[in-house]
Design an enzyme around this catalytic site. Structure first.
Site, PDB file in Angstrom:
ATOM      1  N   GLY A  15       0.812  -1.219   0.000  1.00 40.51           N
ATOM      2  CA  GLY A  15       0.000   0.000   0.000  1.00 40.51           C
ATOM      3  C   GLY A  15       0.840   1.262   0.000  1.00 40.51           C
ATOM      4  N   ILE A  16       1.761   1.379   0.943  1.00 36.96           N
ATOM      5  CA  ILE A  16       2.560   2.610   1.051  1.00 36.96           C
ATOM      6  C   ILE A  16       3.603   2.670  -0.065  1.00 36.96           C
ATOM      7  CG2 ILE A  16       4.326   3.718   2.497  1.00 36.96           C
ATOM      8  CD1 ILE A  16       2.565   2.986   4.946  1.00 36.96           C
ATOM      9  N   TYR A 163       7.291  -6.155  16.610  1.00 38.46           N
ATOM     10  CA  TYR A 163       7.311  -5.147  15.545  1.00 38.46           C
ATOM     11  C   TYR A 163       7.897  -3.824  16.043  1.00 38.46           C
ATOM     12  CZ  TYR A 163       5.476  -1.780  12.142  1.00 38.46           C
ATOM     13  OH  TYR A 163       5.347  -0.767  11.223  1.00 38.46           O
ATOM     14  N   LYS A 167      11.278  -1.779  14.715  1.00 40.58           N
ATOM     15  CA  LYS A 167      11.224  -0.444  14.101  1.00 40.58           C
ATOM     16  C   LYS A 167      11.993   0.574  14.950  1.00 40.58           C
ATOM     17  CE  LYS A 167       8.732  -1.091  10.345  1.00 40.58           C
ATOM     18  NZ  LYS A 167       9.220  -0.741   9.001  1.00 40.58           N
ATOM     19  N   PRO A 193       4.025   7.360   8.552  1.00 38.50           N
ATOM     20  CA  PRO A 193       2.726   7.976   8.250  1.00 38.50           C
ATOM     21  C   PRO A 193       2.189   8.811   9.423  1.00 38.50           C
ATOM     22  CG  PRO A 193       2.568   5.537   8.157  1.00 38.50           C
ATOM     23  CD  PRO A 193       3.969   5.885   8.562  1.00 38.50           C
TER      24      PRO A 193
HETATM   25  P1  NAD Z   1       1.762  -3.657   3.033  1.00 42.55           P
HETATM   26  O1  NAD Z   1       1.574  -4.976   3.691  1.00 42.55           O
HETATM   27  O2  NAD Z   1       0.670  -3.085   2.195  1.00 42.55           O
HETATM   28  O3  NAD Z   1       3.099  -3.648   2.171  1.00 42.55           O
HETATM   29  C1  NAD Z   1       4.302  -4.235   2.593  1.00 42.55           C
HETATM   30  C2  NAD Z   1       4.978  -4.797   1.362  1.00 42.55           C
HETATM   31  O4  NAD Z   1       6.248  -5.310   1.771  1.00 42.55           O
HETATM   32  C3  NAD Z   1       4.197  -5.949   0.733  1.00 42.55           C
HETATM   33  O5  NAD Z   1       4.057  -5.758  -0.658  1.00 42.55           O
HETATM   34  C4  NAD Z   1       5.053  -7.175   1.047  1.00 42.55           C
HETATM   35  O6  NAD Z   1       4.959  -8.192   0.061  1.00 42.55           O
HETATM   36  C5  NAD Z   1       6.447  -6.558   1.113  1.00 42.55           C
HETATM   37  N1  NAD Z   1       7.368  -7.351   1.908  1.00 42.55           N
HETATM   38  C6  NAD Z   1       7.139  -7.950   3.107  1.00 42.55           C
HETATM   39  N2  NAD Z   1       8.205  -8.643   3.493  1.00 42.55           N
HETATM   40  C7  NAD Z   1       9.155  -8.470   2.533  1.00 42.55           C
HETATM   41  C8  NAD Z   1      10.473  -8.946   2.375  1.00 42.55           C
HETATM   42  N3  NAD Z   1      11.011  -9.761   3.270  1.00 42.55           N
HETATM   43  N4  NAD Z   1      11.168  -8.570   1.269  1.00 42.55           N
HETATM   44  C9  NAD Z   1      10.603  -7.760   0.336  1.00 42.55           C
HETATM   45  N5  NAD Z   1       9.333  -7.310   0.437  1.00 42.55           N
HETATM   46  C10 NAD Z   1       8.623  -7.641   1.517  1.00 42.55           C
HETATM   47  O7  NAD Z   1       2.108  -2.657   4.229  1.00 42.55           O
HETATM   48  P2  NAD Z   1       2.332  -1.070   4.217  1.00 42.55           P
HETATM   49  O8  NAD Z   1       1.372  -0.497   5.156  1.00 42.55           O
HETATM   50  O9  NAD Z   1       2.433  -0.555   2.832  1.00 42.55           O
HETATM   51  O10 NAD Z   1       3.755  -1.021   4.945  1.00 42.55           O
HETATM   52  C11 NAD Z   1       4.889  -0.390   4.399  1.00 42.55           C
HETATM   53  C12 NAD Z   1       5.791   0.037   5.547  1.00 42.55           C
HETATM   54  O11 NAD Z   1       5.123   0.998   6.358  1.00 42.55           O
HETATM   55  C13 NAD Z   1       6.186  -1.110   6.480  1.00 42.55           C
HETATM   56  O12 NAD Z   1       7.551  -1.015   6.802  1.00 42.55           O
HETATM   57  C14 NAD Z   1       5.337  -0.850   7.718  1.00 42.55           C
HETATM   58  O13 NAD Z   1       5.946  -1.362   8.866  1.00 42.55           O
HETATM   59  C15 NAD Z   1       5.258   0.651   7.722  1.00 42.55           C
HETATM   60  N6  NAD Z   1       4.139   1.228   8.457  1.00 42.55           N
HETATM   61  C16 NAD Z   1       2.863   0.870   8.173  1.00 42.55           C
HETATM   62  C17 NAD Z   1       1.817   1.403   8.897  1.00 42.55           C
HETATM   63  C18 NAD Z   1       0.379   1.010   8.624  1.00 42.55           C
HETATM   64  O14 NAD Z   1      -0.468   1.252   9.515  1.00 42.55           O
HETATM   65  N7  NAD Z   1       0.054   0.452   7.467  1.00 42.55           N
HETATM   66  C19 NAD Z   1       2.065   2.352   9.908  1.00 42.55           C
HETATM   67  C20 NAD Z   1       3.395   2.710  10.164  1.00 42.55           C
HETATM   68  C21 NAD Z   1       4.420   2.167   9.419  1.00 42.55           C
END
Ligand code: NAD
Length: 276
Positions: A15-16, A163, A167, A193
């Site tokens: 997503g991000i 987690y 982080k 975010p």
């Molecule tokens: P998401 O699950 O939509 O996307 C994560 C992507 O990372 C997926 O496409 C997945 O296939 C890929 N991925 C996972 N493990 C992997 C690996 N070992 N090697 C390569 N790719 C891998 O999640 P998101 O919300 O887009 O998260 C992106 C980042 O933002 C993450 O680091 C997450 O911790 C951080 N984040 C997310 C949130 C939230 O609420 N969504 C909040 C704060 C931070």
């Protein structure tokens, strides 16, 4: 010199990652979406290329937890686009992957087997380190580079294990690496975010209302600005996407959304330090 760069966005199919790519392609950067789900990365790359009328987005399959995959991704992108200037360490996963309701009913100490603990750390901190290490020689040669690490909110760091700890490790390392690379032309910054964000990261079993979450698009503007020459002197900072006002000039938005990475306020609690 033009501002266009070559960036690898890890977790680029998520997503991000997609949202950052959609914003960055507008600035003319060439992008590689590296994802453990290579098919999903290929679908997203194709969609963005179509939308943007470009072929500047490449998909690369690979697991950031495997150092050989990190090296192979940087080598492949260098072959196709000539170099790698920017690493956006965005790949990551949370408690939902271990237990679908894990963002609501947090993982317990009993659930944190060595395997579970190791998985979180190998993706969320080892991965960013190895991606950076693979790209660093080229960045040093050219005297210009960006490492942008996606961490998380303070409350999550102190609450949601493992987690949060993984982080927090990336946040602390970002502050240290920014200092280590100071003066090289390579900056290290953090982008978050600012709260739960509507992506597959949070499974429906968490029972959070997606309409009350942040949109993944909030991460685009700070990342795009960090890749510009205007941010050449910006390092060791953390930017909160949800606080970035895209209506303001970038420098003003950055001043509001930014602060030093890590927990510099804890410095006041140090009683004695050998360099004092
Ligand atoms: P998401 O699950 O939509 O996307 C994560 C992507 O990372 C997926 O496409 C997945 O296939 C890929 N991925 C996972 N493990 C992997 C690996 N070992 N090697 C390569 N790719 C891998 O999640 P998101 O919300 O887009 O998260 C992106 C980042 O933002 C993450 O680091 C997450 O911790 C951080 N984040 C997310 C949130 C939230 O609420 N969504 C909040 C704060 C931070």
């Amino acid at each position: 010199m033009a501002n266009e760069r070559v960036a690898i966005i890890t977790g680029g199919a998520g997503g991000i990652g997609q949202a950052m790519a959609r914003r960055m392609i507008v600035d003319g950067h060439r992008l590689a979406l590296m994802d453990i789900d290579g098919d999903a990365a290929a679908r997203v790359a194709e969609a963005i290329n179509k939308e943007a009328g470009t072929n500047g987005v490449l998909a690369v399959g690979g697991d950031v937890a495997k150092p050989a995959d990190c090296e192979a991704a940087v080598a492949k992108v260098s072959d196709v686009f000539g170099q790698v200037d920017v690493i956006v360490n965005n790949a990551g996963f949370g408690a939902s992957r271990i237990r679908p309701d894990g963002e609501k009913n947090l993982l317990t100490i009993e659930e944190l087997t060595p395997e579970v603990w190791g998985q979180f750390f190998s993706v969320n901190i080892d991965g960013p380190l190895q991606m950076m290490r693979a790209a660093l020689p080229g960045m040093r040669e050219r005297g210009w580079g960006r490492v942008i690490n996606v961490t998380t909110s303070f409350f999550t760091m102190l609450r949601n294990m493992p987690y949060g700890a993984s982080k927090a490790a990336l946040e602390a390392a970002s502050a240290a690496w920014a200092k280590e690379l100071d003066g090289t032309g390579i900056t290290v910054n953090v982008v978050v975010p600012g709260g739960p964000t509507d992506t597959p990261f949070i499974a429906p079993e968490a029972e959070m209302d997606p309409t009350k979450m942040l949109r993944p698009g909030v991460m685009g503007p700070p990342v795009a600005w960090l890749c510009s020459r205007d941010a050449d002197a910006v390092t060791g900072q953390r930017f909160i996407g949800g606080k970035w006002d895209p209506e303001l000039p970038d420098a003003e938005a950055a001043a509001i959304a930014g602060s030093p990475a890590g927990w510099p306020e804890l410095a006041a609690a140090t009683v004695i330090w050998p360099d004092d």
